[in-house]
Design a protein around this motif. Sequence first.
Motif, PDB file in Angstrom:
ATOM      1  N   THR A  39       0.777  -4.663  17.609  1.00 42.39           N
ATOM      2  CA  THR A  39       2.078  -3.783  17.972  1.00 42.39           C
ATOM      3  C   THR A  39       3.222  -4.610  18.904  1.00 42.39           C
ATOM      4  O   THR A  39       4.593  -4.136  18.118  1.00 42.39           O
ATOM      5  CB  THR A  39       1.119  -3.047  19.267  1.00 42.39           C
ATOM      6  OG1 THR A  39       1.523  -4.232  20.185  1.00 42.39           O
ATOM      7  CG2 THR A  39       0.514  -2.373  19.883  1.00 42.39           C
ATOM      8  N   ALA A  40       2.866  -5.796  18.811  1.00 50.83           N
ATOM      9  CA  ALA A  40       4.355  -6.196  19.343  1.00 50.83           C
ATOM     10  C   ALA A  40       5.009  -6.741  17.537  1.00 50.83           C
ATOM     11  O   ALA A  40       6.707  -6.981  17.130  1.00 50.83           O
ATOM     12  CB  ALA A  40       4.647  -8.219  19.113  1.00 50.83           C
ATOM     13  N   ALA A  41       3.959  -6.597  16.038  1.00 52.17           N
ATOM     14  CA  ALA A  41       4.704  -6.616  14.827  1.00 52.17           C
ATOM     15  C   ALA A  41       5.949  -5.319  14.808  1.00 52.17           C
ATOM     16  O   ALA A  41       6.599  -5.281  13.976  1.00 52.17           O
ATOM     17  CB  ALA A  41       4.228  -7.585  13.694  1.00 52.17           C
ATOM     18  N   LYS A  80       6.850   4.687  22.403  1.00 53.33           N
ATOM     19  CA  LYS A  80       5.902   4.730  22.567  1.00 53.33           C
ATOM     20  C   LYS A  80       4.972   3.377  22.592  1.00 53.33           C
ATOM     21  O   LYS A  80       3.575   3.531  23.362  1.00 53.33           O
ATOM     22  CB  LYS A  80       5.043   6.070  21.895  1.00 53.33           C
ATOM     23  CG  LYS A  80       5.703   7.277  22.424  1.00 53.33           C
ATOM     24  CD  LYS A  80       4.668   8.248  21.321  1.00 53.33           C
ATOM     25  CE  LYS A  80       5.832   9.924  21.591  1.00 53.33           C
ATOM     26  NZ  LYS A  80       5.592  10.931  20.726  1.00 53.33           N
ATOM     27  N   ILE A  81       4.886   3.005  21.425  1.00 53.08           N
ATOM     28  CA  ILE A  81       4.466   1.734  21.376  1.00 53.08           C
ATOM     29  C   ILE A  81       4.550   0.123  22.482  1.00 53.08           C
ATOM     30  O   ILE A  81       3.364   0.176  22.954  1.00 53.08           O
ATOM     31  CB  ILE A  81       5.108   0.958  20.208  1.00 53.08           C
ATOM     32  CG1 ILE A  81       4.416   1.789  18.293  1.00 53.08           C
ATOM     33  CG2 ILE A  81       4.392  -0.116  20.211  1.00 53.08           C
ATOM     34  CD1 ILE A  81       4.431   1.575  17.430  1.00 53.08           C
ATOM     35  N   ALA A  82       6.126   0.652  23.375  1.00 57.63           N
ATOM     36  CA  ALA A  82       5.997  -0.631  24.556  1.00 57.63           C
ATOM     37  C   ALA A  82       5.121   0.115  25.451  1.00 57.63           C
ATOM     38  O   ALA A  82       4.600  -0.453  26.000  1.00 57.63           O
ATOM     39  CB  ALA A  82       7.196  -0.284  24.333  1.00 57.63           C
ATOM     40  N   ILE A  83       5.195   1.389  25.625  1.00 55.46           N
ATOM     41  CA  ILE A  83       4.809   1.749  26.262  1.00 55.46           C
ATOM     42  C   ILE A  83       3.354   1.643  26.476  1.00 55.46           C
ATOM     43  O   ILE A  83       2.667   1.200  26.910  1.00 55.46           O
ATOM     44  CB  ILE A  83       5.003   3.782  26.781  1.00 55.46           C
ATOM     45  CG1 ILE A  83       6.736   3.716  27.550  1.00 55.46           C
ATOM     46  CG2 ILE A  83       3.713   4.214  27.532  1.00 55.46           C
ATOM     47  CD1 ILE A  83       7.175   5.467  27.802  1.00 55.46           C
ATOM     48  N   ALA A  93      11.285  -8.916  19.819  1.00 55.09           N
ATOM     49  CA  ALA A  93      10.079  -8.691  19.033  1.00 55.09           C
ATOM     50  C   ALA A  93       9.231  -9.784  18.983  1.00 55.09           C
ATOM     51  O   ALA A  93       7.934  -9.889  18.781  1.00 55.09           O
ATOM     52  CB  ALA A  93       9.506  -7.609  19.134  1.00 55.09           C
ATOM     53  N   ALA A  94       9.970 -10.361  17.938  1.00 55.86           N
ATOM     54  CA  ALA A  94       9.182 -11.665  16.804  1.00 55.86           C
ATOM     55  C   ALA A  94       8.996 -12.821  17.862  1.00 55.86           C
ATOM     56  O   ALA A  94       7.440 -13.454  17.599  1.00 55.86           O
ATOM     57  CB  ALA A  94      10.238 -12.211  15.541  1.00 55.86           C
ATOM     58  N   THR A  95       9.701 -12.825  18.738  1.00 49.96           N
ATOM     59  CA  THR A  95       8.622 -14.059  19.871  1.00 49.96           C
ATOM     60  C   THR A  95       7.838 -13.343  20.297  1.00 49.96           C
ATOM     61  O   THR A  95       5.990 -14.459  20.545  1.00 49.96           O
ATOM     62  CB  THR A  95       9.665 -14.618  20.910  1.00 49.96           C
ATOM     63  OG1 THR A  95       9.931 -13.659  21.646  1.00 49.96           O
ATOM     64  CG2 THR A  95      10.838 -15.018  20.399  1.00 49.96           C
ATOM     65  N   GLN A  96       7.479 -12.075  21.072  1.00 50.58           N
ATOM     66  CA  GLN A  96       6.494 -11.843  21.099  1.00 50.58           C
ATOM     67  C   GLN A  96       4.755 -11.586  20.121  1.00 50.58           C
ATOM     68  O   GLN A  96       3.880 -12.438  20.325  1.00 50.58           O
ATOM     69  CB  GLN A  96       6.266 -10.303  21.988  1.00 50.58           C
ATOM     70  CG  GLN A  96       4.560  -9.903  22.531  1.00 50.58           C
ATOM     71  CD  GLN A  96       4.909  -8.373  23.347  1.00 50.58           C
ATOM     72  OE1 GLN A  96       6.642  -8.404  23.836  1.00 50.58           O
ATOM     73  NE2 GLN A  96       3.899  -7.768  23.953  1.00 50.58           N
ATOM     74  N   THR A  97       5.624 -11.776  19.445  1.00 47.73           N
ATOM     75  CA  THR A  97       4.695 -11.476  18.001  1.00 47.73           C
ATOM     76  C   THR A  97       3.259 -12.240  17.779  1.00 47.73           C
ATOM     77  O   THR A  97       2.789 -13.225  18.147  1.00 47.73           O
ATOM     78  CB  THR A  97       4.943 -10.917  16.820  1.00 47.73           C
ATOM     79  OG1 THR A  97       5.964  -9.470  16.852  1.00 47.73           O
ATOM     80  CG2 THR A  97       4.040 -11.201  15.539  1.00 47.73           C
TER      81      THR A  97
END
Length: 356
Positions: free
Chosen positions: A107-109, A170-173, A124-128
Amino acid sequence: MSTNWETADVLKTPMEVCWQFDYEIDSQRLRNLYSKAKRQQWDAEQALDWSLEIDPSRPLIDESRFGMAQLPFFKALPQRQQETFRAHMTAYQLSQFLHGEQGALMTAAALTHAVPDYEGKLYAATQTMDEARHVEVYEKYVRKLAIVYPIGRFLKDLIDKTLTADHWVKIAIGMNMVVEGLALASFHNMRRSTTCELLRSIVEGVLRDESRHVAFGSVYVGEAIAQMHADDREDIAEFAFEAVRAMMRGNGGERRGRGALLLADPGFLEVLAKAEIEPEQMFRGFQEAREQGIKVRPPSDQVHSFRDLMMPALVRVGAVTERSRALYAEANIPVWEDRTVLESLEDQETGEIEFD
Ligand SMILES: [Fe+2]
Ligand SMILES: [Fe+2]
């Protein structure tokens, strides 16, 4: 390299992919989260002592914090069966951490592709990368236990719905608020209840990263929802409600009870088989406890994912609307709004996550 297609599961997604050419950073909080994420990268191979052996005869979880042990039927089981069940239940739970982290990695990607802002993509790249590290540490740990349980049905359904959603909000939620709300609570509780030094260090490292992930939800998603057309906001609110309801089901929040739901999960049935407990026996055990008014009470210092994290986070970003409040009321799901615990756990830009 040869791909093992037997263990792969392929999904199709309607998600739009968005380039952004302005390279402008408007959100200082997001820039801070990105900077901090870069500074706080850690190497799981270097940072942790993997030489530590796990003694399978020693419980990984403090027995006094093991919920099921409060049920009369469980107490009546021979010691050996209790121990086997506890060991496999812990492996089952850690396997859910592992699979959940793989979901978070994807989801992060997906967020990196889909968010429309430059700083959103950087963050988001760092979360990935964080999530890749989390998959790595849980995989290494679960491997030491020598058993991996399959992903729970409810968790898989929820992550699949999140991965195949048609809008990045929706992905973030689904991930940063609902699944990570649940994960943050479980990790905190695991940190308090484990007797294993290595597992505690793993969970502490992961928690430090997760606090940024939950903070991202509140910083970025709130602004995006506020700018949406009312109809789109309702669409998001409905998705949030469905995600919460799916999670409540998975956690026995509805009337069917936790027991019946666990017993519907093939992975959990494997746990029972390992401990030589008949599903029927456990079902009756849950029933008896209910009839006697015995409830499995978590320790008072446990973080409650729905009450303390998920619902307050959703309310704060505007993902709960007047219309969706009616849906929650109908489904008997309280809309908790107290943010005290949430705000104490998430990254506040200025400080690190507090371990008490
Ligand atoms: Fe994670
Ligand atoms: Fe995360």
